[in-house]
Write an enzyme that holds these catalytic residues in place. Structure first.
Site, PDB file in Angstrom:
ATOM      1  N   GLU A  14     -87.042 -25.829 -45.129  1.00 58.01           N
ATOM      2  CA  GLU A  14     -88.175 -26.092 -46.006  1.00 58.01           C
ATOM      3  C   GLU A  14     -88.685 -27.510 -45.799  1.00 58.01           C
ATOM      4  O   GLU A  14     -87.906 -28.438 -45.577  1.00 58.01           O
ATOM      5  CB  GLU A  14     -87.771 -25.884 -47.471  1.00 58.01           C
ATOM      6  CG  GLU A  14     -87.497 -24.421 -47.792  1.00 58.01           C
ATOM      7  CD  GLU A  14     -87.121 -24.186 -49.248  1.00 58.01           C
ATOM      8  OE1 GLU A  14     -87.322 -23.060 -49.726  1.00 58.01           O
ATOM      9  OE2 GLU A  14     -86.620 -25.123 -49.891  1.00 58.01           O
ATOM     10  N   CYS A  41     -77.170 -31.276 -55.694  1.00 55.18           N
ATOM     11  CA  CYS A  41     -78.166 -30.898 -54.681  1.00 55.18           C
ATOM     12  C   CYS A  41     -78.023 -29.442 -54.265  1.00 55.18           C
ATOM     13  O   CYS A  41     -76.943 -29.000 -53.861  1.00 55.18           O
ATOM     14  CB  CYS A  41     -78.030 -31.803 -53.462  1.00 55.18           C
ATOM     15  SG  CYS A  41     -79.207 -31.425 -52.144  1.00 55.18           S
ATOM     16  N   GLU A  66     -78.451 -34.348 -43.923  1.00 54.21           N
ATOM     17  CA  GLU A  66     -78.142 -35.780 -43.892  1.00 54.21           C
ATOM     18  C   GLU A  66     -78.592 -36.339 -42.536  1.00 54.21           C
ATOM     19  O   GLU A  66     -78.012 -36.005 -41.491  1.00 54.21           O
ATOM     20  CB  GLU A  66     -76.641 -35.994 -44.089  1.00 54.21           C
ATOM     21  CG  GLU A  66     -76.094 -37.345 -43.680  1.00 54.21           C
ATOM     22  CD  GLU A  66     -76.759 -38.523 -44.369  1.00 54.21           C
ATOM     23  OE1 GLU A  66     -77.159 -39.466 -43.674  1.00 54.21           O
ATOM     24  OE2 GLU A  66     -76.879 -38.488 -45.624  1.00 54.21           O
ATOM     25  N   SER A  95     -78.898 -43.059 -50.867  1.00 52.38           N
ATOM     26  CA  SER A  95     -78.625 -42.280 -52.079  1.00 52.38           C
ATOM     27  C   SER A  95     -77.446 -42.915 -52.810  1.00 52.38           C
ATOM     28  O   SER A  95     -76.311 -42.817 -52.358  1.00 52.38           O
ATOM     29  CB  SER A  95     -78.305 -40.825 -51.712  1.00 52.38           C
ATOM     30  OG  SER A  95     -79.398 -40.220 -51.042  1.00 52.38           O
ATOM     31  N   HIS A 145     -76.957 -43.119 -56.800  1.00 45.56           N
ATOM     32  CA  HIS A 145     -76.678 -42.195 -57.911  1.00 45.56           C
ATOM     33  C   HIS A 145     -75.581 -42.651 -58.872  1.00 45.56           C
ATOM     34  O   HIS A 145     -75.494 -42.140 -59.973  1.00 45.56           O
ATOM     35  CB  HIS A 145     -76.408 -40.783 -57.401  1.00 45.56           C
ATOM     36  CG  HIS A 145     -77.456 -40.290 -56.442  1.00 45.56           C
ATOM     37  ND1 HIS A 145     -78.804 -40.312 -56.759  1.00 45.56           N
ATOM     38  CD2 HIS A 145     -77.373 -39.826 -55.174  1.00 45.56           C
ATOM     39  CE1 HIS A 145     -79.499 -39.858 -55.725  1.00 45.56           C
ATOM     40  NE2 HIS A 145     -78.661 -39.570 -54.766  1.00 45.56           N
ATOM     41  N   HIS A 199     -83.144 -32.348 -61.751  1.00 38.49           N
ATOM     42  CA  HIS A 199     -83.618 -30.985 -61.945  1.00 38.49           C
ATOM     43  C   HIS A 199     -82.414 -30.049 -61.828  1.00 38.49           C
ATOM     44  O   HIS A 199     -81.738 -30.026 -60.794  1.00 38.49           O
ATOM     45  CB  HIS A 199     -84.684 -30.633 -60.911  1.00 38.49           C
ATOM     46  CG  HIS A 199     -85.833 -31.603 -60.904  1.00 38.49           C
ATOM     47  ND1 HIS A 199     -86.760 -31.655 -61.920  1.00 38.49           N
ATOM     48  CD2 HIS A 199     -86.187 -32.575 -60.025  1.00 38.49           C
ATOM     49  CE1 HIS A 199     -87.646 -32.601 -61.664  1.00 38.49           C
ATOM     50  NE2 HIS A 199     -87.313 -33.176 -60.519  1.00 38.49           N
ATOM     51  N   CYS A 240     -86.945 -33.103 -55.824  1.00 38.02           N
ATOM     52  CA  CYS A 240     -85.727 -33.672 -55.246  1.00 38.02           C
ATOM     53  C   CYS A 240     -84.497 -32.835 -55.603  1.00 38.02           C
ATOM     54  O   CYS A 240     -84.274 -32.510 -56.769  1.00 38.02           O
ATOM     55  CB  CYS A 240     -85.528 -35.100 -55.752  1.00 38.02           C
ATOM     56  SG  CYS A 240     -86.726 -36.264 -55.097  1.00 38.02           S
TER      57      CYS A 240
END
Length: 354
Positions: free
Chosen positions: A88, A115, A154, A207, A209, A283, A326
């Site tokens: 995608e 993810c 990645e 990343s 987080h 999300h 995301c």
């Protein structure tokens, strides 16, 4: 192929070396979809090329459009085409800016808790052609102002293909883009990130987080191999005070990593590094019980970081209604819809490039 590789291929076939430069112009300036369209090459040379090579452009086979203008495309890939694999790609228009979020792998090995791509598992690396095709065959390719390697996979885990793709995008005989138009993300992969920083002038996005080792380890298994503190130590060896930018992606989870205490740890962690922090709304994905942060807590964290000298933004969520935001990309379900494709159908998709 790079311009040098095109030149070498032409010489090997007995053509003048300048033919390679002509082909590079047809590919990266004029974006032709067939060798026959390269009209300043002799008919005999076009036939020689067509007997061995193809342009390689493969159009998306599906798309979904969000209410906010974001478009998610489904591209077939050659890395595992016989198995019917797809990736995608997300096109994000925003005023005069148009960003493409490209993928570099089918699935991902990193298995970050938040993810969706990681839940798909890893199914293969994309070739340089697979990566560039997401740009080359994008219906809106002429509108693009920026590309971010923040889709599936990645980038440092497929570094050779990613580096070659960025080299072609920035080469004078390629797309001739400024490296400032390209951002490559990473969780931080030992050795590979340093190689990328040494070889490329593109922006880098890490990343993060969580600034805390144990908490980040729970969210991101990659923390075990390359702790965020080691990543910061590496980044501080490079100069990001000029055109090249270093940023940190930070998904906020409610009352988990969005406190001012986390803010203090972030400030301490990035001290001495010219950088920015992008706060991102979480999300929800299936079977993962992580809480969403709210606007108030995210704004408090942003204001705290900004007041302590860390340039911080809250990234607007785009394409959430089509699962293009995301952390939501996954082709496992969409690929299943196409698993009954015959080899003949796949071949037809490859040829239908006009």
């Amino acid at each position: 192929m790079t311009a040098a590789e095109l030149k070498a291929a032409c010489q090997q076939m007995g053509m003048p070396a300048f033919t390679g430069k002509q082909i590079a112009q047809w590919l990266y300036s004029k974006h032709v979809t067939s060798i026959e369209q390269m009209t300043n090459l002799s008919k005999a040379n076009r036939q020689l090329l067509a007997d061995v090579y193809e342009v390689g452009a493969m159009p998306p086979i599906d798309c979904q459009r969000s209410q906010d203008g974001t478009v998610k495309y489904l591209f077939p890939v050659r890395c595992a085409a016989d198995a019917g694999k797809f990736v995608e790609t997300v096109f994000i228009p925003d005023g005069e800016r148009a960003t493409l979020c490209v993928s570099c792998q089918v699935g991902c090995k990193m298995n970050c808790l938040f993810c969706q791509t990681g839940k798909q598992g890893w199914e293969g690396n994309l070739s340089t052609a697979d990566i560039l095709n997401q740009i080359y065959s994008l219906p809106e390719s002429e509108q693009l102002t920026n590309v971010v390697f923040m889709g599936q996979g990645e980038p440092m885990d497929n570094l050779d293909a990613v580096l070659k793709a960025t080299q072609i995008l920035t080469a004078a005989d390629g797309y001739a883009w400024s490296p400032k138009r390209i951002t490559v993300s990473s969780v931080g992969v030992r050795g590979k990130l340093k190689h990328f920083l040494d070889e490329s002038e593109c922006h880098v996005a890490i990343s993060m987080h969580s600034p805390l080792h144990e908490q980040r380890l729970q969210l991101m298994p990659a923390e075990k191999a390359m702790p965020i503190e080691e990543t910061l130590a590496l980044l501080k060896q490079y100069d990001f005070s000029h055109q090249r930018r270093c940023s940190f992606e930070y998904i906020c989870f409610g009352h988990l990593n969005d406190s001012l205490a986390h803010g203090r740890e972030i400030v301490n962690l990035v001290k001495g590094l010219e950088c920015r922090v992008n706060l991102i709304r979480f999300h929800a994905i299936p079977d993962v019980n992580l809480p969403e942060s709210d606007d108030e807590r995210m704004e408090q964290l942003r204001d705290y970081l900004t007041s302590h000298g860390v340039f911080t933004t809250i990234r607007a969520s785009r394409g959430q209604d089509i699962f293009a935001a995301c952390g939501l990309l996954s082709t496992a379900k969409m690929a299943a819809l196409h698993q009954d494709m015959t080899e003949q159908q796949i071949s037809s998709i490859r040829k239908n490039i006009n």
